[in-house]
Design an enzyme around this catalytic site. Structure first.
Site, PDB file in Angstrom:
ATOM      1  N   ARG A  87       8.892  -5.078 -10.765  1.00  0.00           N
ATOM      2  CA  ARG A  87       8.689  -4.768 -12.192  1.00  0.00           C
ATOM      3  C   ARG A  87       9.101  -5.929 -13.091  1.00  0.00           C
ATOM      4  O   ARG A  87       8.604  -6.049 -14.212  1.00  0.00           O
ATOM      5  CB  ARG A  87       9.506  -3.527 -12.567  1.00  0.00           C
ATOM      6  CG  ARG A  87       8.840  -2.271 -12.110  1.00  0.00           C
ATOM      7  CD  ARG A  87       9.683  -1.020 -12.284  1.00  0.00           C
ATOM      8  NE  ARG A  87       9.031   0.030 -11.520  1.00  0.00           N
ATOM      9  CZ  ARG A  87       9.658   0.912 -10.758  1.00  0.00           C
ATOM     10  NH1 ARG A  87      10.972   0.909 -10.680  1.00  0.00           N
ATOM     11  NH2 ARG A  87       8.968   1.813 -10.093  1.00  0.00           N
ATOM     12  N   GLU A 127      -1.683   6.960  -2.829  1.00  0.00           N
ATOM     13  CA  GLU A 127      -2.724   7.710  -2.109  1.00  0.00           C
ATOM     14  C   GLU A 127      -3.442   8.614  -3.098  1.00  0.00           C
ATOM     15  O   GLU A 127      -2.941   8.834  -4.204  1.00  0.00           O
ATOM     16  CB  GLU A 127      -2.071   8.571  -1.009  1.00  0.00           C
ATOM     17  CG  GLU A 127      -1.377   7.738   0.054  1.00  0.00           C
ATOM     18  CD  GLU A 127      -0.768   8.596   1.160  1.00  0.00           C
ATOM     19  OE1 GLU A 127      -0.943   9.849   1.120  1.00  0.00           O
ATOM     20  OE2 GLU A 127      -0.138   8.015   2.055  1.00  0.00           O
ATOM     21  N   PRO A 128      -4.579   9.164  -2.686  1.00  0.00           N
ATOM     22  CA  PRO A 128      -5.288  10.060  -3.615  1.00  0.00           C
ATOM     23  C   PRO A 128      -4.374  11.183  -4.123  1.00  0.00           C
ATOM     24  O   PRO A 128      -4.440  11.563  -5.285  1.00  0.00           O
ATOM     25  CB  PRO A 128      -6.433  10.614  -2.764  1.00  0.00           C
ATOM     26  CG  PRO A 128      -6.677   9.576  -1.717  1.00  0.00           C
ATOM     27  CD  PRO A 128      -5.334   8.944  -1.447  1.00  0.00           C
ATOM     28  N   GLU A 143       2.768  -0.029 -10.821  1.00  0.00           N
ATOM     29  CA  GLU A 143       4.199  -0.253 -10.498  1.00  0.00           C
ATOM     30  C   GLU A 143       5.079   0.765 -11.229  1.00  0.00           C
ATOM     31  O   GLU A 143       6.152   0.446 -11.725  1.00  0.00           O
ATOM     32  CB  GLU A 143       4.621  -1.703 -10.803  1.00  0.00           C
ATOM     33  CG  GLU A 143       3.783  -2.686 -10.005  1.00  0.00           C
ATOM     34  CD  GLU A 143       4.551  -3.742  -9.225  1.00  0.00           C
ATOM     35  OE1 GLU A 143       5.795  -3.773  -9.294  1.00  0.00           O
ATOM     36  OE2 GLU A 143       3.885  -4.523  -8.531  1.00  0.00           O
ATOM     37  N   GLY A 144       4.595   1.991 -11.271  1.00  0.00           N
ATOM     38  CA  GLY A 144       5.301   3.070 -11.965  1.00  0.00           C
ATOM     39  C   GLY A 144       4.807   3.154 -13.394  1.00  0.00           C
ATOM     40  O   GLY A 144       4.964   2.208 -14.157  1.00  0.00           O
ATOM     41  N   ALA A 180       0.819  -1.207   0.000  1.00  0.00           N
ATOM     42  CA  ALA A 180       0.000   0.000   0.000  1.00  0.00           C
ATOM     43  C   ALA A 180       0.855   1.261   0.000  1.00  0.00           C
ATOM     44  O   ALA A 180       1.319   1.719   1.051  1.00  0.00           O
ATOM     45  CB  ALA A 180      -0.948  -0.018   1.191  1.00  0.00           C
TER      46      ALA A 180
END
Ligand SMILES: Cc1cc2nc3c(=O)[nH]c(=O)nc-3n(C[C@H](O)[C@H](O)[C@H](O)COP(=O)(O)OP(=O)(O)OC[C@H]3O[C@@H](n4cnc5c(N)ncnc54)[C@H](O)[C@@H]3O)c2cc1C
Lengths: 257, 395
Positions: B252, B136-137, B372-373, B133
Site C-alpha cells: 500500500r 476470487e469471484p 490493494e484493499g 493472486a
C-alpha cells in the site's frame, strides 16, 4: 579524465549574491548538461576498450562532490574534487589554471570536457587548459576516438566534417552529437558509494591564491534578465481560408515567404 | 537533466544524496521512456514488456531487496520515491511494477533460503515478472473467504479454482497464489504457493477489460488440478493470510506513492493549462475559483506525499505500519481521484477529450480507490487500530 562542472539546473530560478556571483546554495544543482556528453563519450571509449580507466575531475565548492558522485554512478572509476576557499568566484582563466595544475598531477592521456557550461557559456576552459599544459586541443568533436598513441575527433562543419588528429596527451571537447548520455542505474548509484573520491586543496596541486590573481581576472558588472518575448500573435476563431491568408500575410510582411 | 540537488535551506524532509539520485534516475527514465508513448499504449490496451526489461536494466525492478539477491539494496523509502516518479508519467506501469515488487515481498519475507535464491534473482533483475493472486469471484474485500482449493497429493498439491483481476496475469513468470488446504479451517486454512506458467492444469483466462491503467495487464487465472510441488509452497500451511496481509501492508505504501505521482502530474497539467487558457479577457488561472481548485489540489498532493514518506520511513525503521500505510493509501488514492477529476474540470471540454491526458488520469486514479484493499476496507483497518490503541491507553 573527464572534467565536469556542477551548475544550477536549467529550470531553476537563478539568484545572485550581493557581489553578483551566482547564489549556488539557492538553486537545484546538476552536472552541466553538456558535460554529460563528455561523460558518455568517455564511458563508451572505456566500454570499447579504447581506454583503460575513466576518472572525473571537478573544481568547485564542496557540494560539487555530489556531481562527481552522480558521474561515478553513471560509470568510471574514481573522482577528484579540487576545492578551496580561495577559489570562490573563480573565472574561466582561474578555473583553467586550476584544472591544468590538477591535470599535471593526474597526467591522463585525454582530458575530456563538454563544449560549454550551461551557466557561463564561455567555452574558454578547454582551450585555456590545453594552452597552459602545452598539449594539443581537439575541440568540438562529434566523436572522439583513441587509436594507439593518438586521438582523433570528427568535427562537423558547414559543408561536411573535419577529422583532426593529434598525439596523446590531448585536451578534447565534445558536442551533444556524441550520443544521448546514459542515466545512472540503481546498481551504479550503489557502486558509486564505494568508488574512491579524493579532495584536493590549492596547495595539493602546487598553487596558491596569489597564482590566481585573487581568483578572477574578470569581473561581473551587471546581470539582467532577458527582455520578455513580444506577445504571440494568434489567429483564432476564423475560418481556415481566412486563417491561412492571415498567416501567409504575416510571414510575407517579414519576408519569410 | 541529471539533478544533484542540494538541500537549499535546512529542510527536515530533505532527501539524502542517494535518495535524490534514485529519484532522478527514475524521473529521467519515466519522462524519457514512458511518457512519450503512454497515451498510445493506453489507447491500444497494450502492455509493453520491453519497458519492464528496461526498468530491470536500470535496477528499478527490485529496489528494496538486498544486493545478494540482485536487488538494489536500497530502502523502501527509495522505492516509494521511484514509484512516484514512474506513476507521474505512467500509472499503469507503476502499478504493474508495484505488484511485481509485492509478489517478491511474499517470497522475500516468507520463502526459504532455497526459494529466495532460486526465485528472486531473475525477478529483481527484471527478467521474470511477478503477480499476486488473491482475489476470487467470491472473495474480494473478504479475502479470507477464498475458495481456491489446494488438495494434498503425494509430492505436493493440486490447485483447483479461479482467481480474477490479477495484475500482470498472462505476462507474469511467477505467480504467488493463495489457496486453502481446508475450507473448514477458515482463515487458518489459507496457504501461499508459487506457480509458474508452465504448470499443467494452470491457464490464463479472459483479460479484464479495464477502465484505466489499460497499459498494464490484468487477467483471470484458472486452475484445474494444477500440480504444484511441495518445494513451491511459501511458508507453512495455514500461514497464507499472514503472507498476503503482511505484504499488502507494505504494498500500500507504493500504491500511495504512485497516487502521489498521479496527483502531481494532474496538478501540473491543470496549472499549466489554466495559465494558458484565456476566457473573459484573462487567463482562467487569474480566476479565484480556479486558484482555489489548484491550491486545494496542491495541499492534498503534498499531504499524500508526506503520509507516504512517513509510512515508508516507518517501515525502514522496522516500526508497525498497518495504520500508517492504510492512511497513506486511502488519502493518496482519494486525492489522486479528486485532483484528476478537478484537472478535467479545469480543462473544461478539452479535459473530456481523449486527446488530452487528464481524462486518462481520472480513469487511472479510480482503480486505486479499489485495489490493494478498497478505501472502505482501509477505513476499517485504521478504525480498528484506533480503537485498539485507545483501549490500550485507557487500560
Ligand atoms: C485494476 C485492478 C487491479 C487489481 N489487481 C489485483 C491483483 O493483482 N491481485 C489481486 O488479488 N486482486 C487484484 N484486484 C482485485 C481487488 O483487490 C479487489 O477488486 C478489491 O479487493 C475489492 O474486491 P471486490 O472487487 O470483490 O469488491 P467487493 O469486496 O465486492 O466490494 C464492493 C464494495 O463494497 C465495499 N465493501 C466490501 N466490504 C465492506 C465492508 N466490510 N465495509 C464497508 N464496505 C465494504 C467495498 O469497499 C466496495 O466499495 C485488482 C482490482 C482492480 C480494479
Amino acid at each position: 579524465m573527464v572534467c565536469i562542472k556542477q551548475v544550477p539546473a536549467t529550470t531553476a530560478e537563478k539568484r545572485y549574491t550581493a557581489d553578483l556571483r551566482l547564489d549556488r546554495a539557492a538553486a537545484e544543482a546538476v552536472i552541466n548538461p553538456l558535460d554529460e556528453y563528455a561523460i558518455e563519450q568517455a564511458l563508451r571509449l572505456q566500454e570499447s576498450g579504447a581506454v583503460e580507466s575513466v576518472g572525473f575531475l571537478s573544481m568547485g565548492p564542496e557540494q560539487a562532490a555530489e556531481a562527481l558522485r552522480r558521474a561515478l554512478a553513471m560509470g568510471g572509476d574514481d573522482a577528484t574534487l579540487v576545492t578551496d576557499p580561495a577559489l570562490a568566484g573563480a573565472d574561466a582563466w582561474a578555473t583553467a589554471r586550476v584544472l591544468a595544475a590538477a591535470l599535471d598531477r593526474l597526467a591522463p592521456d585525454v582530458a575530456l570536457m563538454g563544449m560549454a557550461s550551461d551557466d557561463a557559456r564561455g567555452s574558454l576552459v578547454p582551450g585555456a587548459v590545453a594552452a597552459m599544459r602545452q598539449v594539443p586541443l581537439l575541440s568540438y568533436g562529434s566523436e572522439l576516438r583513441i587509436e594507439g598513441s593518438s586521438a582523433r575527433v570528427r568535427r562537423l562543419t558547414a559543408d561536411g566534417f573535419d577529422i583532426v588528429e593529434a598525439p596523446l596527451p590531448v585536451v578534447a571537447s565534445v558536442t551533444d552529437q556524441v550520443g544521448e548520455p546514459r542515466y545512472a542505474s540503481l546498481k551504479g548509484i550503489m557502486a558509486a558509494k564505494r568508488k574512491p573520491m579524493e579532495t584536493w586543496s590549492l596547495a595539493d596541486i602546487g598553487l596558491s591564491a596569489d597564482d590566481l590573481h585573487g581568483s578572477a581576472l574578470t569581473r561581473v558588472v551587471e546581470t539582467r534578465k532577458p527582455e520578455p518575448k513580444p506577445p504571440t500573435e494568434r489567429v483564432e476563431n476564423v475560418g481556415a481560408d481566412e486563417a491561412v491568408t492571415r498567416i501567409a500575410d504575416w510571414l510575407a510582411a517579414r519576408k519569410l515567404i | 537533466m541529471v539533478s544533484t540537488a542540494t538541500p537549499t535551506r535546512p529542510d527536515p524532509f530533505a532527501l539524502s544524496e542517494e535518495e535524490r539520485s534514485v529519484r532522478d534516475t527514475a524521473r529521467e527514465f519515466a519522462q524519457r521512456e514512458l511518457a512519450p508513448t503512454v497515451a498510445q499504449r493506453d489507447e491500444e490496451e497494450r502492455y509493453e514488456r520491453g519497458l519492464f526489461t528496461r526498468m530491470g536494466e536500470l535496477g528499478l525492478t527490485g529496489i528494496p531487496y538486498p544486493e545478494e539477491l540482485g536487488g538494489a539494496g536500497l530502502s523502501y523509502f527509495a522505492w516509494a520515491l521511484a514509484c512516484e516518479e514512474i506513476a507521474a508519467a505512467d500509472m499503469g506501469m507503476a502499478i504493474s511494477l508495484s505488484v511485481h515488487v509485492l509478489s517478491q515481498l511474499c517470497i522475500f519475507s516468507h520463502g526459504t533460503d532455497e526459494q529466495k535464491s532460486r526465485l528472486l534473482p531473475p525477478m529483481t533483475a527484471g527478467t521474470h515478472l511477478g503477480a499476486f493472486a488473491l482475489t476470487e469471484p467470491g472473495a474480494g474485500s473478504d479475502a479470507a473467504a477464498l475458495s481456491l482449493a489446494a488438495r494434498r497429493t503425494d509430492d505436493g498439491y493440486a490447485l483447483t479454482g479461479t482467481k480474477v483481476w490479477i495484475t500482470n496475469g498472462g505476462e507474469a513468470d511467477i505467480y504467488v497464489v493463495f489457496a486453502t488446504v481446508d475450507r473448514s479451517h477458515g482463515p487458518e486454512g489459507i496457504t501461499a504457493f508459487v506457480v509458474t506458467p508452465d504448470t499443467p492444469g494452470f491457464v490464463v483466462g479472459s483479460h479484464e477489460r479495464k477502465m484505466g491503467i489499460r497499459d498494464s495487464p490484468a487477467a483471470e487465472l484458472v486452475f484445474e488440478e494444477a500440480l504444484v510441488p511441495e518445494a513451491d509452497r511459501l511458508g507453512a500451511e495455514g500461514e497464507g493470510l499472514k503472507v498476503a496481509l503482511g505484504s499488502l501492508a507494505s504494498g500500500r505504501i507504493s500504491i500511495a506513492a504512485a497516487c502521489t505521482g498521479l496527483g502531481r502530474a494532474a496538478l501540473e497539467h491543470a496549472t499549466r493549462y489554466a495559465s494558458q487558457r484565456t476566457q473573459f479577457g484573462r487567463t482562467i488561472a487569474e480566476q479565484e475559483m480556479i486558484q482555489a481548485i489548484l491550491a486545494d489540489a496542491a495541499v492534498a498532493v503534498e499531504a499524500s506525499r508526506l503520509l507516504t514518506w512517513r509510512a515508508a520511513r516507518l517501515r525502514d525503521a522496522g516500526g508497525s505500519i498497518n495504520a500508517a500505510s492504510s492512511m497513506a493509501k486511502m488519502f493518496a488514492s482519494d486525492t489522486a481521484m479528486q485532483v484528476a477529476t478537478d484537472a478535467v474540470q479545469v480543462y473544461g471540454g478539452a479535459g473530456y477529450s481523449r486527446d488530452n491526458p487528464v481524462e486518462r488520469f481520472m480513469r487511472d486514479a479510480k482503480g486505486a480507490q479499489i485495489y490493494e484493499g478498497s478505501n472502505q476496507i482501509q477505513r476499517l483497518i485504521i478504525a480498528q487500530h484506533l480503537i485498539e490503541e485507545q483501549g490500550r491507553a485507557d487500560r
